[in-house]
Write a protein that holds these residues in place. Structure first.
Motif, mmCIF file in Angstrom:
data_model
loop_
_atom_site.group_PDB
_atom_site.id
_atom_site.type_symbol
_atom_site.label_atom_id
_atom_site.label_comp_id
_atom_site.label_asym_id
_atom_site.label_seq_id
_atom_site.Cartn_x
_atom_site.Cartn_y
_atom_site.Cartn_z
ATOM 1 N N ILE A 12 -22.876 -2.185 16.655
ATOM 2 C CA ILE A 12 -23.432 -3.435 16.120
ATOM 3 C C ILE A 12 -24.901 -3.566 16.517
ATOM 4 C CG2 ILE A 12 -23.349 -5.957 16.283
ATOM 5 C CD1 ILE A 12 -20.290 -5.680 16.668
ATOM 6 N N LEU A 13 -25.183 -3.300 17.779
ATOM 7 C CA LEU A 13 -26.550 -3.421 18.275
ATOM 8 C C LEU A 13 -27.479 -2.402 17.623
ATOM 9 C CD1 LEU A 13 -25.803 -4.034 22.060
ATOM 10 C CD2 LEU A 13 -26.477 -5.722 20.333
ATOM 11 N N LEU A 14 -26.985 -1.207 17.398
ATOM 12 C CA LEU A 14 -27.804 -0.185 16.749
ATOM 13 C C LEU A 14 -28.093 -0.570 15.299
ATOM 14 C CD1 LEU A 14 -26.176 3.047 18.204
ATOM 15 C CD2 LEU A 14 -28.473 2.168 18.669
ATOM 16 N N ASP A 15 -27.120 -1.183 14.639
ATOM 17 C CA ASP A 15 -27.320 -1.686 13.278
ATOM 18 C C ASP A 15 -28.417 -2.749 13.271
ATOM 19 O OD1 ASP A 15 -27.022 -2.244 10.591
ATOM 20 O OD2 ASP A 15 -25.157 -3.380 10.825
ATOM 21 N N ALA A 16 -28.317 -3.686 14.203
ATOM 22 C CA ALA A 16 -29.321 -4.754 14.297
ATOM 23 C C ALA A 16 -30.692 -4.195 14.643
ATOM 24 C CB ALA A 16 -28.883 -5.778 15.341
ATOM 25 N N GLN A 17 -30.730 -3.250 15.575
ATOM 26 C CA GLN A 17 -32.013 -2.664 15.976
ATOM 27 C C GLN A 17 -32.670 -1.913 14.826
ATOM 28 O OE1 GLN A 17 -32.335 0.872 18.439
ATOM 29 N NE2 GLN A 17 -33.567 -0.258 19.926
ATOM 30 N N ARG A 18 -31.884 -1.154 14.074
ATOM 31 C CA ARG A 18 -32.430 -0.411 12.933
ATOM 32 C C ARG A 18 -33.119 -1.347 11.938
ATOM 33 N NH1 ARG A 18 -27.890 3.071 13.611
ATOM 34 N NH2 ARG A 18 -26.572 1.610 12.457
ATOM 35 N N GLU A 19 -32.462 -2.476 11.645
ATOM 36 C CA GLU A 19 -33.057 -3.420 10.707
ATOM 37 C C GLU A 19 -34.313 -4.055 11.297
ATOM 38 O OE1 GLU A 19 -32.167 -3.760 7.516
ATOM 39 O OE2 GLU A 19 -30.851 -2.075 8.047
ATOM 40 N N GLY A 20 -34.286 -4.308 12.590
ATOM 41 C CA GLY A 20 -35.472 -4.852 13.246
ATOM 42 C C GLY A 20 -36.648 -3.893 13.171
ATOM 43 N N VAL A 21 -36.391 -2.626 13.401
ATOM 44 C CA VAL A 21 -37.451 -1.621 13.337
ATOM 45 C C VAL A 21 -38.023 -1.525 11.931
ATOM 46 C CG1 VAL A 21 -37.970 0.841 13.552
ATOM 47 C CG2 VAL A 21 -36.554 -0.290 15.292
ATOM 48 N N LYS A 22 -37.167 -1.531 10.935
ATOM 49 C CA LYS A 22 -37.632 -1.458 9.539
ATOM 50 C C LYS A 22 -38.575 -2.610 9.200
ATOM 51 C CE LYS A 22 -33.440 0.679 7.596
ATOM 52 N NZ LYS A 22 -32.278 0.420 6.697
ATOM 53 N N THR A 23 -38.328 -3.753 9.809
ATOM 54 C CA THR A 23 -39.090 -4.963 9.505
ATOM 55 C C THR A 23 -40.385 -5.054 10.297
ATOM 56 O OG1 THR A 23 -36.923 -6.029 9.249
ATOM 57 C CG2 THR A 23 -38.822 -7.465 9.219
ATOM 58 N N ALA A 24 -40.509 -4.290 11.354
ATOM 59 C CA ALA A 24 -41.630 -4.424 12.293
ATOM 60 C C ALA A 24 -42.887 -3.749 11.746
ATOM 61 C CB ALA A 24 -41.241 -3.833 13.647
ATOM 62 N N LYS A 25 -43.501 -4.412 10.780
ATOM 63 C CA LYS A 25 -44.682 -3.869 10.108
ATOM 64 C C LYS A 25 -45.851 -4.837 10.222
ATOM 65 C CE LYS A 25 -41.903 -1.367 6.678
ATOM 66 N NZ LYS A 25 -41.657 -1.136 5.236
ATOM 67 N N PRO A 26 -47.062 -4.347 10.031
ATOM 68 C CA PRO A 26 -48.227 -5.242 10.077
ATOM 69 C C PRO A 26 -48.081 -6.402 9.096
ATOM 70 C CG PRO A 26 -48.925 -2.945 10.072
ATOM 71 C CD PRO A 26 -47.447 -2.939 9.823
ATOM 72 N N GLY A 27 -48.453 -7.600 9.566
ATOM 73 C CA GLY A 27 -48.399 -8.786 8.725
ATOM 74 C C GLY A 27 -47.131 -9.601 8.863
ATOM 75 N N VAL A 28 -46.117 -9.041 9.505
ATOM 76 C CA VAL A 28 -44.840 -9.738 9.684
ATOM 77 C C VAL A 28 -44.896 -10.562 10.965
ATOM 78 C CG1 VAL A 28 -42.354 -9.453 10.023
ATOM 79 C CG2 VAL A 28 -43.586 -7.945 8.438
ATOM 80 N N LYS A 29 -44.423 -11.801 10.899
ATOM 81 C CA LYS A 29 -44.389 -12.636 12.100
ATOM 82 C C LYS A 29 -43.409 -12.072 13.124
ATOM 83 C CE LYS A 29 -45.792 -17.285 10.659
ATOM 84 N NZ LYS A 29 -45.354 -18.709 10.587
ATOM 85 N N ALA A 30 -43.785 -12.138 14.374
ATOM 86 C CA ALA A 30 -42.906 -11.667 15.450
ATOM 87 C C ALA A 30 -41.578 -12.419 15.429
ATOM 88 C CB ALA A 30 -43.590 -11.839 16.803
ATOM 89 N N LYS A 55 -35.442 -13.041 14.061
ATOM 90 C CA LYS A 55 -34.492 -13.634 13.123
ATOM 91 C C LYS A 55 -33.631 -12.571 12.467
ATOM 92 C CE LYS A 55 -34.259 -16.596 9.014
ATOM 93 N NZ LYS A 55 -35.054 -17.380 8.017
ATOM 94 N N VAL A 56 -34.256 -11.483 12.034
ATOM 95 C CA VAL A 56 -33.523 -10.392 11.371
ATOM 96 C C VAL A 56 -32.468 -9.811 12.306
ATOM 97 C CG1 VAL A 56 -33.750 -8.018 10.520
ATOM 98 C CG2 VAL A 56 -35.340 -9.786 9.734
ATOM 99 N N VAL A 57 -32.878 -9.492 13.514
ATOM 100 C CA VAL A 57 -31.960 -8.884 14.487
ATOM 101 C C VAL A 57 -30.842 -9.858 14.845
ATOM 102 C CG1 VAL A 57 -31.781 -7.988 16.836
ATOM 103 C CG2 VAL A 57 -33.715 -7.320 15.388
ATOM 104 N N ARG A 58 -31.208 -11.108 15.099
ATOM 105 C CA ARG A 58 -30.239 -12.115 15.530
ATOM 106 C C ARG A 58 -29.225 -12.413 14.419
ATOM 107 N NH1 ARG A 58 -30.747 -14.589 20.143
ATOM 108 N NH2 ARG A 58 -32.900 -13.849 20.300
ATOM 109 N N ASN A 59 -29.690 -12.428 13.170
ATOM 110 C CA ASN A 59 -28.787 -12.713 12.053
ATOM 111 C C ASN A 59 -27.705 -11.642 11.911
ATOM 112 O OD1 ASN A 59 -30.050 -15.089 11.400
ATOM 113 N ND2 ASN A 59 -31.158 -14.273 9.629
ATOM 114 N N ILE A 60 -28.086 -10.386 12.098
ATOM 115 C CA ILE A 60 -27.104 -9.306 11.977
ATOM 116 C C ILE A 60 -26.046 -9.426 13.074
ATOM 117 C CG2 ILE A 60 -26.779 -6.809 12.195
ATOM 118 C CD1 ILE A 60 -29.454 -6.499 10.724
ATOM 119 N N ILE A 61 -26.486 -9.681 14.292
ATOM 120 C CA ILE A 61 -25.530 -9.847 15.396
ATOM 121 C C ILE A 61 -24.625 -11.041 15.129
ATOM 122 C CG2 ILE A 61 -25.349 -10.384 17.864
ATOM 123 C CD1 ILE A 61 -27.889 -8.707 18.279
ATOM 124 N N SER A 62 -25.196 -12.101 14.570
ATOM 125 C CA SER A 62 -24.393 -13.293 14.255
ATOM 126 C C SER A 62 -23.363 -12.995 13.173
ATOM 127 C CB SER A 62 -25.308 -14.436 13.805
ATOM 128 O OG SER A 62 -26.148 -14.852 14.863
#
Length: 335
Positions: free
Chosen positions: A227-245, A250-257
């Motif tokens: 579950i955590l690896l799934d959440a982390q993967r999505e977090g990494v994909k989202t971690a791009k310039p211009g994206v709010k920290a 939110k992305v990571v927390r939503n997947i775990i939820s």
């Protein structure tokens, strides 16, 4: 990059004519020397680094900034006053007692002008962080995870030192069995149980690494880790310039939820790292900073079942159009 010149521009932008830099990491960032005791980098027309006698010899070897040896804070206050500043910037980290002894007839503001510079890493800084991470991961692979927790932590820190890390980036965490449900548990003399959270980091040229792995043996532990690896993967994909920290959190927390463990993720998703283990930006719900190219952050989701067990995974990410995971160590490690 002319760090000193940019810092001077920041002072002007704040409508001031002087800054007193007292945080050791910020002094190192600008002057190339990290004091072992209280020191002050006074940014004015000609910057001056004020150190005590214990640091003078080392400072002479490490920095090209003009040096001034002080014996007491009154010496520093007199030197500042002799320059007749009109408005001075002090750092938020300065203690109230020290500030009270340094303030004078000039106006002042409290502002962190160096933190904004440090948040985006230069190529040399990225290289140093990657070197620290390489030392940490190599040391982990040489460590026998058996016996008691404190022995494992001591062996890991020993390997980091002999591999080039002058000190650990922070106190190594080895928390096993029910103790793993405490995210920042100190090591104990308990015999190793499962799961085993190891959170450790090395340093190189003043820069830090920070990694967490959880060693699992039971099927339910493996399921939580997935579950955590799934959440982390999505977090990494989202971690791009211009994206709010905060959006990464939110992305990571939503997947775990979605898996039903939202209430068991009890800390922020990650943090910046560099000269300090924890630097801006915080990957948390209330952080409005937008990510920029060449920031380095951790993404470290965790699930903690109080009194039973905890699982966490943490990797370091270089922010760019295609985010890069700096870690080479496998995410899944079994005993």
């Amino acid at each position: 990059m002319d760090r000193m010149g940019i810092a001077m521009d920041k002072i002007t932008e704040a409508n001031c004519d002087m800054a007193v830099i007292s945080k050791s990491e910020n002094i190192f960032y600008l002057a190339g020397f990290k004091p072992s005791a209280r020191a002050f980098l006074v940014l004015f027309d000609e910057p001056v680094l004020m150190v005590n006698s214990m640091d003078m010899a080392e400072a002479e070897n490490k920095t090209s900034v003009d040096l001034f040896e002080f014996k007491k804070l009154e010496d520093v206050k007199e030197r500042i006053g002799s320059l007749s500043p009109e408005s001075v910037i002090f750092e938020p980290s300065i203690s109230l007692g020290t500030f009270e002894k340094l303030k004078g007839s000039f106006n002042f503001i409290v502002k962190d002008i160096i933190g904004d510079l440090r948040i985006i890493k230069e190529r040399a800084e990225i290289d140093n962080i990657e070197r620290a991470l390489k030392i940490a991961e190599k040391s982990f692979m040489k460590t026998d995870v058996e016996g008691v927790e404190v022995e494992v932590a001591a062996e890991l820190e020993y390997h980091m030192k002999v591999n080039g890390s002058k000190r650990p980036a922070f106190d190594t965490i080895v928390a096993s069995g029910a103790r793993s449900s405490n995210p920042h548990a100190e090591v104990s003399f308990n015999k190793i149980q499962t799961p085993i959270i190891l959170d450790w980091g090395a340093t190189w040229e003043g820069y830090s690494s920070d990694t967490t792995r959880t060693l699992v043996t039971q099927k339910h532990e493996e399921e939580i880790l997935d579950i955590l690896l799934d959440a982390q993967r999505e977090g990494v994909k989202t971690a791009k310039p211009g994206v709010k920290a905060s959006y990464i959190d939110k992305v990571v927390r939503n997947i775990i939820s979605e898996y039903g463990y939202g209430d068991n993720f009890i800390h922020s998703t990650g943090h910046g790292i560099g000269l300090e283990v924890h630097e801006p930006p915080s990957l948390s719900a209330d952080e409005d900073i937008k990510l920029e190219k060449n920031m380095i952050v951790t993404i470290e989701p965790g699930i903690y079942i109080k009194g039973k067990y905890g699982i966490r995974i943490e990797d370091m990410i270089l922010i760019r159009k295609n985010p890069k995971i700096l870690n080479r160590l496998p995410s899944i490690i079994k005993l």
